[in-house]
Enzyme design. Structure first.
Site, PDB file in Angstrom:
ATOM      1  N   ARG A  41     -16.068 -10.310 -47.231  1.00 22.43           N
ATOM      2  CA  ARG A  41     -17.511 -10.046 -47.255  1.00 22.43           C
ATOM      3  C   ARG A  41     -17.980 -10.052 -45.777  1.00 22.43           C
ATOM      4  O   ARG A  41     -18.220  -9.192 -45.051  1.00 22.43           O
ATOM      5  CB  ARG A  41     -18.120 -11.247 -48.084  1.00 22.43           C
ATOM      6  CG  ARG A  41     -19.495 -10.799 -48.227  1.00 22.43           C
ATOM      7  CD  ARG A  41     -20.654 -11.285 -47.135  1.00 22.43           C
ATOM      8  NE  ARG A  41     -20.639 -12.551 -46.864  1.00 22.43           N
ATOM      9  CZ  ARG A  41     -21.252 -13.071 -45.936  1.00 22.43           C
ATOM     10  NH1 ARG A  41     -21.952 -12.234 -45.130  1.00 22.43           N
ATOM     11  NH2 ARG A  41     -21.167 -14.197 -45.505  1.00 22.43           N
ATOM     12  N   ASP A  42     -17.709 -11.392 -45.114  1.00 19.74           N
ATOM     13  CA  ASP A  42     -18.310 -11.632 -43.870  1.00 19.74           C
ATOM     14  C   ASP A  42     -17.391 -10.757 -42.793  1.00 19.74           C
ATOM     15  O   ASP A  42     -17.791 -10.266 -41.872  1.00 19.74           O
ATOM     16  CB  ASP A  42     -18.161 -13.251 -43.582  1.00 19.74           C
ATOM     17  CG  ASP A  42     -19.067 -13.535 -42.267  1.00 19.74           C
ATOM     18  OD1 ASP A  42     -19.795 -12.808 -42.070  1.00 19.74           O
ATOM     19  OD2 ASP A  42     -18.406 -14.766 -41.642  1.00 19.74           O
ATOM     20  N   HIS A 274     -17.366 -23.504 -40.059  1.00 23.78           N
ATOM     21  CA  HIS A 274     -17.323 -21.680 -40.113  1.00 23.78           C
ATOM     22  C   HIS A 274     -17.301 -21.573 -38.508  1.00 23.78           C
ATOM     23  O   HIS A 274     -18.316 -21.575 -38.233  1.00 23.78           O
ATOM     24  CB  HIS A 274     -18.514 -21.444 -41.018  1.00 23.78           C
ATOM     25  CG  HIS A 274     -18.432 -19.760 -41.121  1.00 23.78           C
ATOM     26  ND1 HIS A 274     -18.132 -19.136 -42.177  1.00 23.78           N
ATOM     27  CD2 HIS A 274     -18.715 -18.896 -40.101  1.00 23.78           C
ATOM     28  CE1 HIS A 274     -18.073 -17.657 -41.869  1.00 23.78           C
ATOM     29  NE2 HIS A 274     -18.544 -17.539 -40.458  1.00 23.78           N
ATOM     30  N   HIS A 276     -16.475 -18.978 -35.496  1.00 22.15           N
ATOM     31  CA  HIS A 276     -16.229 -17.794 -34.820  1.00 22.15           C
ATOM     32  C   HIS A 276     -15.312 -18.009 -33.539  1.00 22.15           C
ATOM     33  O   HIS A 276     -15.531 -18.832 -32.951  1.00 22.15           O
ATOM     34  CB  HIS A 276     -17.390 -16.888 -34.769  1.00 22.15           C
ATOM     35  CG  HIS A 276     -17.521 -16.292 -35.975  1.00 22.15           C
ATOM     36  ND1 HIS A 276     -18.236 -14.884 -35.986  1.00 22.15           N
ATOM     37  CD2 HIS A 276     -18.482 -16.855 -37.063  1.00 22.15           C
ATOM     38  CE1 HIS A 276     -18.559 -14.664 -37.189  1.00 22.15           C
ATOM     39  NE2 HIS A 276     -18.731 -15.665 -37.908  1.00 22.15           N
ATOM     40  N   CYS A 307     -20.608 -10.945 -35.509  1.00 23.03           N
ATOM     41  CA  CYS A 307     -22.449 -11.492 -35.982  1.00 23.03           C
ATOM     42  C   CYS A 307     -23.027 -10.170 -35.752  1.00 23.03           C
ATOM     43  O   CYS A 307     -22.942  -9.885 -34.457  1.00 23.03           O
ATOM     44  CB  CYS A 307     -22.855 -12.709 -35.500  1.00 23.03           C
ATOM     45  SG  CYS A 307     -24.506 -12.886 -35.747  1.00 23.03           S
ATOM     46  N   ASN A 316     -14.434 -14.073 -37.224  1.00 27.90           N
ATOM     47  CA  ASN A 316     -14.080 -15.373 -37.700  1.00 27.90           C
ATOM     48  C   ASN A 316     -12.783 -15.546 -37.279  1.00 27.90           C
ATOM     49  O   ASN A 316     -11.883 -14.967 -36.909  1.00 27.90           O
ATOM     50  CB  ASN A 316     -14.045 -15.446 -39.199  1.00 27.90           C
ATOM     51  CG  ASN A 316     -15.495 -14.966 -39.776  1.00 27.90           C
ATOM     52  OD1 ASN A 316     -16.347 -15.786 -39.989  1.00 27.90           O
ATOM     53  ND2 ASN A 316     -15.851 -13.840 -40.061  1.00 27.90           N
TER      54      ASN A 316
END
Length: 369
Positions: A41-42, A274, A276, A307, A316
């Protein structure tokens, strides 16, 4: 501030315990770390190349065999979501529309993926929690419709179901991302949590740009982050992932943030981090998190991601790099570094991009000898 902290502590003690549900690896040993794999997803939402549903499903199926127990599977973004949330001003909308349209296209097959995972979940050694981002109540209603149509419940032996909700730590990011203030976004979240709880669906909160904002800079108020995190937990979120969305976080500011979260009465067991890796600090910040007792971390196979609202923000932290670091520190994840590295190489080739995992590339080189 002291009064507010005392109120938060009292509220946490008074919180109805029946509202809280734990993840598939609830409250394990202190040397165990749960990794939340966000690649499907991300990780994929920022890819410029269109990705087929078959590739997304194959990625999820491969990940299910690595030992991870939580996988972000997609985002329930309603068809009209882009124009609804982005008309902050004509100029801003024009600037962001291509990015958001790209995200919408990448997430378009989520319904089909969800149906497949509900009816034919991948084989795995462990119970898998499949997580879906629901930006608003309509997104969750769409998920519930699929569950009802398939006669599915939130829990079955092979898998569980979760949803994720987003709030932002700065007003500028909140307005750019959701066209509303932080306070308004939290009000919008309330009915989503309520519906999820009524359907026995676990809720995961996110606080974006907690260590740096593309609009307001790197100095984000940690007490504001703590306040939003506490509010999400009080609403009924089962855990909150505090996100360094832009990768601006440093070890000292991560340490300061975690101290603020603790001072607000928030338990480390209710938190995930979380990171990055824009400035190469994700693993350093992870170690700071470990020192504060955090045992849940998000990562993306092959370092996929970025992002869409933050120009230059890289992906990430890679799952392979995270697993390698954690294992080298004597922590346990249950995740196979070898299998994860193979997947990182495969999905990077499928997307026509470089593999951004250093540990993954080194592991694959070893495996090919």
């Amino acid at each position: 501030m002291a009064t507010r902290r005392h109120m938060r502590l009292f509220s946490a003690l008074q919180r109805p315990q029946h509202l809280r549900r734990f993840a598939t690896e609830s409250r394990l040993a202190s040397d165990h770390v749960r990794i939340v794999e966000v690649g499907p997803r991300d990780g994929l939402q920022n890819e410029k190349k269109s990705i087929s549903m078959e590739t997304k499903l194959e990625l999820i199926q491969r990940l299910a065999k690595t030992g991870v127990t939580t996988i972000e599977a997609g985002s329930f973004v309603p068809a009209k979501w882009v124009p609804q949330v982005c008309i902050v001003a004509n100029q801003l909308y024009i600037a962001l529309q291509p990015i958001l349209t790209q995200w919408l296209l990448q997430m378009a097959s989520t319904s089909e993926i969800c149906e497949h995972l509900l009816t034919s979940p991948p084989q795995s050694h462990d119970t898998i929690a499949y997580n879906y981002l629901v930006p608003n109540i309509r997104g969750l209603e769409n998920l519930v419709k699929i569950m009802d149509a398939k006669g599915a419940s939130a829990e079955k032996p092979a898998r569980t179901l979760e949803v994720s909700l987003f709030a932002a730590a700065t007003e500028a990011f909140s307005k750019a991302n959701t066209n509303c203030t932080i306070a308004e976004s939290l009000e919008r979240i309330k009915p989503i949590v309520s519906l999820a709880k009524s359907k026995n669906i676990r809720v995961r909160g996110y606080v974006s740009v907690a260590l740096g904002c593309p609009y307001e800079g790197p100095e984000v108020d940690p007490t504001k982050v703590a306040d939003i995190t506490a509010t999400l937990l009080e609403m009924g979120a089962d855990e909150v992932s505090v996100a360094d969305t832009t990768g601006m976080g440093t070890a000292p500011r991560t340490n300061e943030l975690l101290k603020a979260l603790k001072a607000a009465g928030i338990a480390s067991t209710d938190l995930a981090l979380h990171f990055h890796d824009t400035y190469g600090q994700a693993l350093v910040n992870t170690i700071v998190g470990l020192e504060h007792g955090i045992r849940i971390f998000d990562s993306s196979v092959g370092g996929l991601g970025g992002c869409p609202y933050s120009k230059g923000a890289t992906g990430n932290v890679s799952t392979e790099d995270l697993v390698h670091t954690l294992h080298s520190l004597g922590m346990h994840t249950g995740v196979s570094l070898d299998e994860m590295s193979r997947i990182g190489a495969w999905i990077s080739a499928e997307l026509g991009r470089s593999n951004d995992s250093r540990a993954g590339k080194a592991t694959n080189a070893r495996l090919s000898e």
